[in-house]
Scaffold this motif. Structure first.
Motif, PDB file in Angstrom:
ATOM      1  N   MET A  21       8.958   9.156  -6.723  1.00  0.00           N
ATOM      2  CA  MET A  21       8.027   9.439  -7.419  1.00  0.00           C
ATOM      3  C   MET A  21       8.132   8.695  -9.442  1.00  0.00           C
ATOM      4  N   ALA A  22       9.739   9.656  -9.736  1.00  0.00           N
ATOM      5  CA  ALA A  22       9.311   9.178 -11.231  1.00  0.00           C
ATOM      6  C   ALA A  22       9.791   8.193 -11.310  1.00  0.00           C
ATOM      7  N   ASP A  23      10.641   7.851 -11.070  1.00  0.00           N
ATOM      8  CA  ASP A  23      11.423   6.244 -10.502  1.00  0.00           C
ATOM      9  C   ASP A  23      10.654   5.027 -10.812  1.00  0.00           C
ATOM     10  N   THR A  24       9.139   5.275  -8.889  1.00  0.00           N
ATOM     11  CA  THR A  24       8.525   4.099  -9.335  1.00  0.00           C
ATOM     12  C   THR A  24       7.738   3.635 -10.054  1.00  0.00           C
ATOM     13  N   THR A  76       3.641   1.009  -7.439  1.00  0.00           N
ATOM     14  CA  THR A  76       4.124  -0.494  -7.163  1.00  0.00           C
ATOM     15  C   THR A  76       3.132  -1.577  -8.331  1.00  0.00           C
ATOM     16  N   GLU A  77       2.890  -2.604  -7.561  1.00  0.00           N
ATOM     17  CA  GLU A  77       2.444  -4.162  -8.509  1.00  0.00           C
ATOM     18  C   GLU A  77       1.154  -3.598  -8.716  1.00  0.00           C
ATOM     19  N   ASN A  81      -0.731  -3.794 -14.575  1.00  0.00           N
ATOM     20  CA  ASN A  81      -0.932  -5.868 -14.542  1.00  0.00           C
ATOM     21  C   ASN A  81      -0.388  -6.356 -15.648  1.00  0.00           C
ATOM     22  N   ALA A  82      -0.018  -7.083 -15.290  1.00  0.00           N
ATOM     23  CA  ALA A  82       1.426  -7.913 -15.695  1.00  0.00           C
ATOM     24  C   ALA A  82       1.082  -9.130 -16.833  1.00  0.00           C
ATOM     25  N   ASN A  83      -0.167  -8.909 -16.879  1.00  0.00           N
ATOM     26  CA  ASN A  83      -1.049  -9.914 -17.723  1.00  0.00           C
ATOM     27  C   ASN A  83      -1.509  -8.969 -18.975  1.00  0.00           C
ATOM     28  N   ALA A  84      -1.453  -7.638 -18.750  1.00  0.00           N
ATOM     29  CA  ALA A  84      -1.837  -7.118 -20.008  1.00  0.00           C
ATOM     30  C   ALA A  84      -1.020  -6.899 -21.330  1.00  0.00           C
ATOM     31  N   ASP A 262      -6.158   3.227 -13.437  1.00  0.00           N
ATOM     32  CA  ASP A 262      -5.934   4.485 -14.164  1.00  0.00           C
ATOM     33  C   ASP A 262      -5.484   5.087 -13.446  1.00  0.00           C
ATOM     34  N   LYS A 263      -5.107   4.996 -12.024  1.00  0.00           N
ATOM     35  CA  LYS A 263      -4.299   6.339 -10.836  1.00  0.00           C
ATOM     36  C   LYS A 263      -2.561   6.431 -12.003  1.00  0.00           C
ATOM     37  N   LEU A 264      -2.129   5.746 -12.316  1.00  0.00           N
ATOM     38  CA  LEU A 264      -0.724   5.987 -12.449  1.00  0.00           C
ATOM     39  C   LEU A 264      -0.832   6.728 -13.800  1.00  0.00           C
TER      40      LEU A 264
END
Length: 335
Positions: A21-24, A76-77, A81-84, A262-264
């Motif tokens: 979990m930590a590595d993801t 996961t991806e 947000n890759a564009n943030a 928000d989950k992460l």
């Protein structure tokens, strides 16, 4: 010598699952850092950290699949947000990596010490060495850039002494004349100040960008609690005429776009809170002075309350994956 391959123990399953979990989560965070880091030396360490986590995931997934244990979903991806735009400065990235290396060494050491199967011991021994190496690399880079915040300095002991007065040594809560802090007490005060400083910066930044008002309020409450912890522990050092560790070179940008779900964000905050409880517990065990024990005990109650609030938010939003657990045999007998 006869080798056998027993099933994984509860401790082995727990540490493998938590590490996965930590590595993801780490991969998501490092991917965001890599989109906007400017300093090439810091970028190199971020890339190295990401590569380590990717290697860990492959090894951990192989172990879980071999044992027939479902892989956690983790992060996961969809949680990135890759564009943030950047939310924190490069210096914050470096300070976060320092905390990661230190915490990883602690956690992997614990995992290694409660692993028994040869392949699991080998994995966590390797992960422990990698975490220690990461911490060392970050420390050397921070020192070279003039960014290294150390624990306070104290005078060297001049001779060997034995404690004669238990009241004077253990007292402090009701004693007007408190004895000077022990080197280990200074260490834990400084480490808890440093950890809460990092946590506060993260929560301040995330509160600025998160989508949910409930999450924003939770983060603001966490920032206030971290500030209270910092000030309480700094006062203990200042009473002892010892300078607290100071780090004010982290910048939070004016971005209002969340780099993570928000989950992460809530799960990362919960992880930091759990680590804070561990660090305070270690401080209690290493601090004989009664006033320190009393302060840490009060802070523990507040941190536990905050931790419970975070868990409730995660459960309410279906964000919290259930860790491996023992069978509910009473429920099985009722079926």
């Amino acid at each position: 010598m006869v080798h056998h391959n027993p099933d994984l123990t509860a401790s082995e399953i727990a540490h493998i699952w938590e590490s996965y979990m930590a590595d993801t989560m780490t991969i998501c965070i490092m991917n965001h850092f890599l989109t906007n880091v400017e300093d090439e030396e810091i970028k190199e360490i971020i890339q190295h950290t990401k590569a380590l986590s990717e290697g860990h995931l492959n090894s951990l997934a192989s172990i879980l699949e071999k044992e027939g244990i479902p892989l956690p979903q983790g992060f996961t991806e969809h949680d990135l947000n890759a564009n943030a735009p950047r939310l924190f400065s490069d210096v914050m990235y470096l300070r976060y990596l320092k905390y990661m290396g230190k915490t990883g060494a602690d956690m992997n050491s614990m995992a290694f010490g409660t692993s028994f199967r040869e392949d699991i011991r080998a994995y966590f021994m390797s992960a422990l060495k990698e975490s220690a190496d990461l911490y060392d690399r970050v420390i050397r880079l921070m020192e070279a850039k003039g960014l290294l915040t150390r624990t306070p300095f104290i005078a060297y002991p001049e001779n060997t002494e034995f404690i004669q007065d238990d009241e004077g040594f253990l007292g402090g809560y009701l004693t007007l004349q408190k004895r000077p802090l022990l080197a280990m007490e200074v260490t834990h005060l400084a480490n808890n100040i440093d950890a809460n400083s990092i946590g506060k910066k993260l929560m301040d930044g995330f509160a600025q960008v998160c989508e949910s008002k409930e999450v924003r309020d939770h983060l603001q409450n966490g920032s206030e609690l971290a500030y209270e912890i910092i000030k309480t522990l700094e006062e203990k050092l200042e009473e002892n005429e010892t300078d607290p560790p100071v780090s004010s070179d982290v910048v939070i940008t004016d971005s209002t776009v969340a780099p993570f779900s928000d989950k992460l964000i809530v799960c990362l905050t919960s992880s930091l809170t759990a680590l804070s409880i561990t660090k305070v517990g270690q401080a209690i065990s290493a601090s004989p002075r009664s006033d320190l024990i009393a302060e840490y005990t009060q802070l523990t109650a507040q941190i536990l309350k905050y931790s419970s609030a975070g868990a409730k938010i995660s459960i309410k939003n279906n964000w919290l994956e259930k860790p491996p657990q023992t069978l509910d045999r009473k429920k099985l007998m009722e079926e």
